[in-house]
Design a protein around this motif. Structure first.
Motif, PDB file in Angstrom:
ATOM      1  N   PRO A 216       0.829  -1.206   0.000  1.00  0.00           N
ATOM      2  CA  PRO A 216       0.000   0.000   0.000  1.00  0.00           C
ATOM      3  C   PRO A 216       0.860   1.251   0.000  1.00  0.00           C
ATOM      4  CG  PRO A 216       0.042  -1.018   2.168  1.00  0.00           C
ATOM      5  CD  PRO A 216       0.721  -1.970   1.246  1.00  0.00           C
ATOM      6  N   ALA A 217       0.264   2.332  -0.434  1.00  0.00           N
ATOM      7  CA  ALA A 217       0.980   3.607  -0.437  1.00  0.00           C
ATOM      8  C   ALA A 217       1.333   3.997   0.994  1.00  0.00           C
ATOM      9  CB  ALA A 217       0.110   4.685  -1.079  1.00  0.00           C
ATOM     10  N   PRO A 218       2.469   4.670   1.199  1.00  0.00           N
ATOM     11  CA  PRO A 218       2.842   5.094   2.547  1.00  0.00           C
ATOM     12  C   PRO A 218       1.787   6.019   3.147  1.00  0.00           C
ATOM     13  CG  PRO A 218       4.680   5.379   1.013  1.00  0.00           C
ATOM     14  CD  PRO A 218       3.475   5.070   0.190  1.00  0.00           C
ATOM     15  N   LEU A 219       1.622   5.928   4.443  1.00  0.00           N
ATOM     16  CA  LEU A 219       0.721   6.816   5.167  1.00  0.00           C
ATOM     17  C   LEU A 219       1.406   8.169   5.351  1.00  0.00           C
ATOM     18  CD1 LEU A 219      -0.323   4.169   7.837  1.00  0.00           C
ATOM     19  CD2 LEU A 219      -1.754   5.023   5.969  1.00  0.00           C
ATOM     20  N   ARG A 220       0.683   9.225   5.019  1.00  0.00           N
ATOM     21  CA  ARG A 220       1.269  10.570   4.998  1.00  0.00           C
ATOM     22  C   ARG A 220       1.081  11.230   6.367  1.00  0.00           C
ATOM     23  NH1 ARG A 220      -2.751  11.901   0.233  1.00  0.00           N
ATOM     24  NH2 ARG A 220      -3.973  10.780   1.811  1.00  0.00           N
ATOM     25  N   VAL A 221       2.202  11.711   6.930  1.00  0.00           N
ATOM     26  CA  VAL A 221       2.204  12.220   8.299  1.00  0.00           C
ATOM     27  C   VAL A 221       2.427  13.722   8.313  1.00  0.00           C
ATOM     28  CG1 VAL A 221       3.248  12.040  10.586  1.00  0.00           C
ATOM     29  CG2 VAL A 221       3.131  10.016   9.094  1.00  0.00           C
TER      30      VAL A 221
ATOM     31  N   GLY B 205       6.329   2.253   5.608  1.00  0.00           N
ATOM     32  CA  GLY B 205       4.899   2.471   5.538  1.00  0.00           C
ATOM     33  C   GLY B 205       4.456   3.856   5.970  1.00  0.00           C
ATOM     34  N   LEU B 206       5.389   4.674   6.480  1.00  0.00           N
ATOM     35  CA  LEU B 206       5.087   6.065   6.830  1.00  0.00           C
ATOM     36  C   LEU B 206       5.978   6.993   6.024  1.00  0.00           C
ATOM     37  CD1 LEU B 206       4.907   6.009  10.761  1.00  0.00           C
ATOM     38  CD2 LEU B 206       3.020   5.761   9.135  1.00  0.00           C
ATOM     39  N   THR B 207       5.468   8.170   5.694  1.00  0.00           N
ATOM     40  CA  THR B 207       6.285   9.190   5.056  1.00  0.00           C
ATOM     41  C   THR B 207       5.999  10.534   5.698  1.00  0.00           C
ATOM     42  OG1 THR B 207       6.930  10.184   2.942  1.00  0.00           O
ATOM     43  CG2 THR B 207       4.600   9.687   3.222  1.00  0.00           C
ATOM     44  N   LEU B 208       7.051  11.279   6.007  1.00  0.00           N
ATOM     45  CA  LEU B 208       6.901  12.607   6.605  1.00  0.00           C
ATOM     46  C   LEU B 208       6.514  13.574   5.499  1.00  0.00           C
ATOM     47  CD1 LEU B 208       7.138  14.339   9.162  1.00  0.00           C
ATOM     48  CD2 LEU B 208       9.558  14.673   8.609  1.00  0.00           C
ATOM     49  N   ASP B 209       5.251  13.970   5.491  1.00  0.00           N
ATOM     50  CA  ASP B 209       4.715  14.806   4.429  1.00  0.00           C
ATOM     51  C   ASP B 209       4.885  16.291   4.730  1.00  0.00           C
ATOM     52  OD1 ASP B 209       2.471  14.844   2.019  1.00  0.00           O
ATOM     53  OD2 ASP B 209       2.172  16.493   3.437  1.00  0.00           O
ATOM     54  N   THR B 210       4.532  16.705   5.951  1.00  0.00           N
ATOM     55  CA  THR B 210       4.510  18.125   6.295  1.00  0.00           C
ATOM     56  C   THR B 210       5.043  18.344   7.700  1.00  0.00           C
ATOM     57  OG1 THR B 210       2.489  18.385   4.970  1.00  0.00           O
ATOM     58  CG2 THR B 210       3.062  20.193   6.465  1.00  0.00           C
ATOM     59  N   VAL B 211       5.857  19.373   7.857  1.00  0.00           N
ATOM     60  CA  VAL B 211       6.299  19.832   9.175  1.00  0.00           C
ATOM     61  C   VAL B 211       5.663  21.194   9.417  1.00  0.00           C
ATOM     62  CG1 VAL B 211       8.252  20.703  10.516  1.00  0.00           C
ATOM     63  CG2 VAL B 211       8.456  18.549   9.270  1.00  0.00           C
TER      64      VAL B 211
END
Length: 360
Positions: free
Chosen positions: A6-11, A33-39
């Motif tokens: 599955p696509a990584p979960l966007r955090v 499975g996780l990706t740091l999308d926004t800080v």
């Protein structure tokens, strides 16, 4: 990942101070499975640091920007100052987003339980970052307790002590009640959580809490005594004024005791910029730092047998969060568990203020 994964979960990470930059961002980025999308930070210097550390991430000035595009995110992590935990987590849940909150999840147990109720009403994950359940020494101690090496545990001593005679400044040392500062709620959140995980519910709490350093406003030297429902007594120390550090753990049972000095190495490694990448040696300490198991003599005078310390495993927390979000695992730390620890912290605060033992 393979084409079938599955696509990584966007955090979306709210806050990029110590907690956000040293703990959460590196661990999120290292979790499959996780990706740091926004800080999210309004501080230009921290924005630049985040962009340099994680090329391609998005940067938001405020949490409200995240709620406006909630459909582009799968998880919010709240690593902003303590006083913001409840309002930011509430807003995230109301926007339909699962949430991880750094400890302490709230200033009171009632607020923690209200957050838990909101998450349950919305059918959303709410997890609390009690990372020190995955410290190397605590993982080792849990094994010794579970396998009976100690016999029936009678007394648990846990110390999170530091020697910091000079103030560092910032909200953590503020005496303003709304800041939820001081060591009782900072390091105390860890040692109380660990005691409850090991030995179950507390029935009585006694505490001594002092402000020792010149110019300090919040407690910097605190002791808690917990009587657990099963009869175990926990003596917990958190301090910034300890000129000679005691053992991290001293656990006494009917068969043997376990004594362990030194702190888990993961925080120091993260501060140095090291990362728990796949295949890397992580959370391992040298044999010279192993604790000792024995009876009848101090390990410092040759008593006891060295016990190999299990590796620390902070990455396991976010791996657990990812599994819980995908429906393949349980929430690694629930808000109800965090609320139970806050019951103890609130009782400790009252005990220290009034000079009494508080029954829960």
């Amino acid at each position: 990942m393979t084409g079938t994964d599955p696509a990584p979960l966007r955090v979306g990470l709210v806050g990029y101070g110590l907690a956000g930059s040293v703990f959460h961002a590196p661990l999120i980025s290292a979790t499959e499975g996780l990706t740091l999308d926004t800080v999210t930070t309004g501080n230009p210097e921290r924005q630049a640091q985040a962009r340099a550390a994680y090329p391609g991430i998005r940067v938001a000035e405020s949490p409200e920007e995240l709620w406006a595009r909630a459909d582009e995110l799968d998880l919010i992590v709240v690593a902003s100052p303590n006083k913001t935990h409840v309002p930011v987590a509430t807003a995230a849940l109301e926007a339909g987003l699962p949430v991880v909150v750094d400890k302490p999840v709230a200033g009171t147990a009632a607020e923690a339980r209200a957050l838990a109720a909101l998450a349950e009403e919305r059918g959303l994950l709410l997890s609390v970052f009690q990372n020190r359940r995955w410290d190397n020494d605590f993982r080792t101690l849990r094994t010794l307790v579970a396998d009976g090496s100690l016999g029936d545990v009678q007394r648990f001593e846990s110390r999170f002590e530091r020697w910091r005679p000079l103030l560092k400044g910032g909200w953590r040392e503020s005496g303003a009640p709304e800041e939820i500062g001081g060591l009782l709620y900072d390091l105390g959140s860890h040692v109380v959580d660990q005691a409850l995980v090991l030995f179950g519910p507390a029935v009585r709490v006694y505490a001594e809490s002092d402000v020792r350093r010149p110019g300090a406003e919040a407690d910097d030297d605190t002791f808690l005594a917990i009587t657990h429902a099963n009869g175990v007594r926990s003596h917990l120390y958190v301090s910034a004024t300890t000129a000679q550090l005691g053992p991290r753990f001293r656990v006494l049972g009917s068969r043997a005791g376990y004594v362990k000095y030194g702190l888990d190495p993961q925080e120091a490694a993260l501060r140095e910029g090291l990362r728990p990448t796949p295949g890397a040696v992580w959370g391992v300490e040298p044999e010279s730092m192993w604790g000792a198991l024995g009876a009848g003599e101090s390990p410092l005078t040759g008593g006891g047998t060295p016990v190999e310390t299990l590796p620390g495993d902070y990455p396991a927390y976010y791996a657990g969060v990812a599994a819980a979000l995908r429906g393949t695992g349980d929430n690694p730390v629930t808000a109800h568990e965090a609320a139970a620890a806050l019951d103890v912290l609130e009782a400790a605060k009252r005990s220290a203020r009034e000079g009494i033992t508080v029954t829960l």
